[in-house]
Design a protein around this motif. Sequence first.
Motif, PDB file in Angstrom:
ATOM      1  N   THR A   1       0.804  -1.220   0.000  1.00 37.97           N
ATOM      2  CA  THR A   1       0.000   0.000   0.000  1.00 37.97           C
ATOM      3  C   THR A   1       0.842   1.278   0.000  1.00 37.97           C
ATOM      4  N   GLY A   2       2.070   1.195   0.495  1.00 35.71           N
ATOM      5  CA  GLY A   2       2.901   2.389   0.597  1.00 35.71           C
ATOM      6  C   GLY A   2       2.701   3.154   1.879  1.00 35.71           C
ATOM      7  N   ILE A   3       1.594   2.910   2.567  1.00 35.88           N
ATOM      8  CA  ILE A   3       1.307   3.596   3.829  1.00 35.88           C
ATOM      9  C   ILE A   3       0.672   2.598   4.794  1.00 35.88           C
ATOM     10  N   PRO A   4       0.825   2.812   6.103  1.00 37.58           N
ATOM     11  CA  PRO A   4       0.143   1.938   7.068  1.00 37.58           C
ATOM     12  C   PRO A   4      -1.377   2.096   6.950  1.00 37.58           C
ATOM     13  N   ILE A   5      -2.095   1.073   7.377  1.00 36.88           N
ATOM     14  CA  ILE A   5      -3.551   1.151   7.463  1.00 36.88           C
ATOM     15  C   ILE A   5      -3.892   1.597   8.881  1.00 36.88           C
ATOM     16  N   GLU A   6      -4.522   2.747   9.012  1.00 34.25           N
ATOM     17  CA  GLU A   6      -4.851   3.295  10.321  1.00 34.25           C
ATOM     18  C   GLU A   6      -6.321   3.678  10.362  1.00 34.25           C
ATOM     19  N   LEU A   7      -6.977   3.325  11.461  1.00 37.26           N
ATOM     20  CA  LEU A   7      -8.401   3.621  11.627  1.00 37.26           C
ATOM     21  C   LEU A   7      -8.650   4.151  13.030  1.00 37.26           C
ATOM     22  N   ASP A   8      -9.537   5.140  13.114  1.00 38.29           N
ATOM     23  CA  ASP A   8      -9.969   5.616  14.428  1.00 38.29           C
ATOM     24  C   ASP A   8     -10.924   4.611  15.073  1.00 38.29           C
ATOM     25  N   VAL A   9     -11.829   4.077  14.261  1.00 36.19           N
ATOM     26  CA  VAL A   9     -12.770   3.063  14.747  1.00 36.19           C
ATOM     27  C   VAL A   9     -12.935   1.986  13.689  1.00 36.19           C
ATOM     28  N   TRP A  10     -13.218   0.788  14.146  1.00 29.53           N
ATOM     29  CA  TRP A  10     -13.470  -0.367  13.268  1.00 29.53           C
ATOM     30  C   TRP A  10     -14.594  -1.166  13.878  1.00 29.53           C
ATOM     31  N   SER A  11     -15.476  -1.698  13.010  1.00 30.08           N
ATOM     32  CA  SER A  11     -16.607  -2.460  13.507  1.00 30.08           C
ATOM     33  C   SER A  11     -16.936  -3.575  12.515  1.00 30.08           C
ATOM     34  N   LEU A  12     -17.280  -4.746  13.040  1.00 31.32           N
ATOM     35  CA  LEU A  12     -17.625  -5.903  12.211  1.00 31.32           C
ATOM     36  C   LEU A  12     -18.861  -6.581  12.775  1.00 31.32           C
ATOM     37  N   ARG A  13     -19.784  -6.924  11.877  1.00 27.11           N
ATOM     38  CA  ARG A  13     -20.929  -7.757  12.222  1.00 27.11           C
ATOM     39  C   ARG A  13     -21.005  -8.851  11.159  1.00 27.11           C
ATOM     40  N   ALA A  14     -20.999 -10.117  11.607  1.00 24.85           N
ATOM     41  CA  ALA A  14     -20.943 -11.221  10.650  1.00 24.85           C
ATOM     42  C   ALA A  14     -21.621 -12.452  11.228  1.00 24.85           C
ATOM     43  N   GLN A  15     -21.898 -13.404  10.336  1.00 24.79           N
ATOM     44  CA  GLN A  15     -22.452 -14.699  10.727  1.00 24.79           C
ATOM     45  C   GLN A  15     -21.646 -15.800  10.055  1.00 24.79           C
ATOM     46  N   ALA A  16     -21.246 -16.796  10.839  1.00 23.20           N
ATOM     47  CA  ALA A  16     -20.542 -17.957  10.308  1.00 23.20           C
ATOM     48  C   ALA A  16     -21.514 -19.123  10.205  1.00 23.20           C
ATOM     49  N   ASN A  17     -21.649 -19.654   8.988  1.00 16.84           N
ATOM     50  CA  ASN A  17     -22.550 -20.772   8.743  1.00 16.84           C
ATOM     51  C   ASN A  17     -21.728 -21.972   8.294  1.00 16.84           C
ATOM     52  N   GLY A  18     -21.943 -23.115   8.915  1.00 22.38           N
ATOM     53  CA  GLY A  18     -21.205 -24.294   8.493  1.00 22.38           C
ATOM     54  C   GLY A  18     -21.191 -25.358   9.564  1.00 22.38           C
ATOM     55  N   SER A  19     -20.202 -26.242   9.472  1.00 17.02           N
ATOM     56  CA  SER A  19     -20.068 -27.355  10.395  1.00 17.02           C
ATOM     57  C   SER A  19     -19.223 -26.935  11.586  1.00 17.02           C
ATOM     58  N   PHE A  20     -19.804 -27.022  12.782  1.00 21.08           N
ATOM     59  CA  PHE A  20     -19.096 -26.691  14.008  1.00 21.08           C
ATOM     60  C   PHE A  20     -18.862 -27.986  14.783  1.00 21.08           C
TER      61      PHE A  20
END
Length: 343
Positions: free
Chosen positions: A201-220
């Motif tokens: 990228t040439g520069i670091p990846i910087e974030l003030d805030v990060w958020s994730l919402r996800a669902q994992a579907n499969g064999s547990f």
Amino acid sequence: MPLGLLLVLVAAWCGYWLFISQTSQSHFSAWVEEAKSDGMTVQCGTQNWGGFPFRVEIDCAPLDLAWSNNAGTGAIGLARLESVFQAYNPQHILAAVSSPVSYRIGSRGGAMPNSVITATFDPATVSLMMSGGEFDRASLVVEKLIADIGGEEGVGAQGRARRLELHTRFVQPDATSPPVLEIAGDAEDISLAGPAITDATGIPIELDVWSLRAQANGSFVPTTDPSTALKAFALGGGEVNITRLHGQRGDVTLEATGRLTFDEKGRANGELQSDVVNLKAIFKQLQEAGRLGEMEAAFSFNMLSLLEGATSGREGALRVKIAVAKGKIYFGPFEIAKLPPLF
């Protein structure tokens, strides 16, 4: 209350606590033996039990797990694990994890691990809820996180976060559907740097805030080691549906949704659609870092001015496809990072 009755109640409670404590110790010893039969060794350096009169506590310093089986090899090391539950509610376990912590996972017979993570942080807190003896939900809170991330080529990136929270829980959409693992993550003041990032990228990846919402579907698969569980999930057609991925740095924001699957080597593949507001600020940073010349930057700014809003339907926003192929992440045509394989 008569003294005699009080003494009977105290004696009964002491007996109950002793029973719960001894039962917990027996279950822990049985789990260690079960793990051993599955190819995992569990080493609890200094093991202390206590908590009387209302809690049951176990302290392991350090705690080391290592496994090798047909699914792969790996190791987890914790400087210290202190766990506790109330004697009247053994289904809710609280724990404190002290750093440094290490995680290594790879294919069976491989000379080098596929993924290596070494992290330091302030003591992390864990909350684990059980239901009927099985995992139901868990939460993790980490502050002042510094994680070195690498693989076969050695350490390639360093991630930092002032605060990171992860929450998971199993939900069943209806009586006939298999359970789904819901995942929620939030972080503040996070960054990714190092050769694996800046070379691309040439520069670091910087974030003030990060958020994730996800669902994992499969064999547990209920198992003792991560290699078996993750391999079963990937080879069983497991997928992660990202319902919201949000990142913000100053006046630059990203919103994305998409789906990821995993191949036979545990590498992620998929596609996300993202809307980026004020992408010009990123190109400005690339110009200042010397990755874009003056003419290239001017052309990029003009193109962005034409495309913003036209592709996303939102003023000032540009729709960009994020592709993931064999673990490599592409933002439009640019490779920006590489995800380690699951196993």
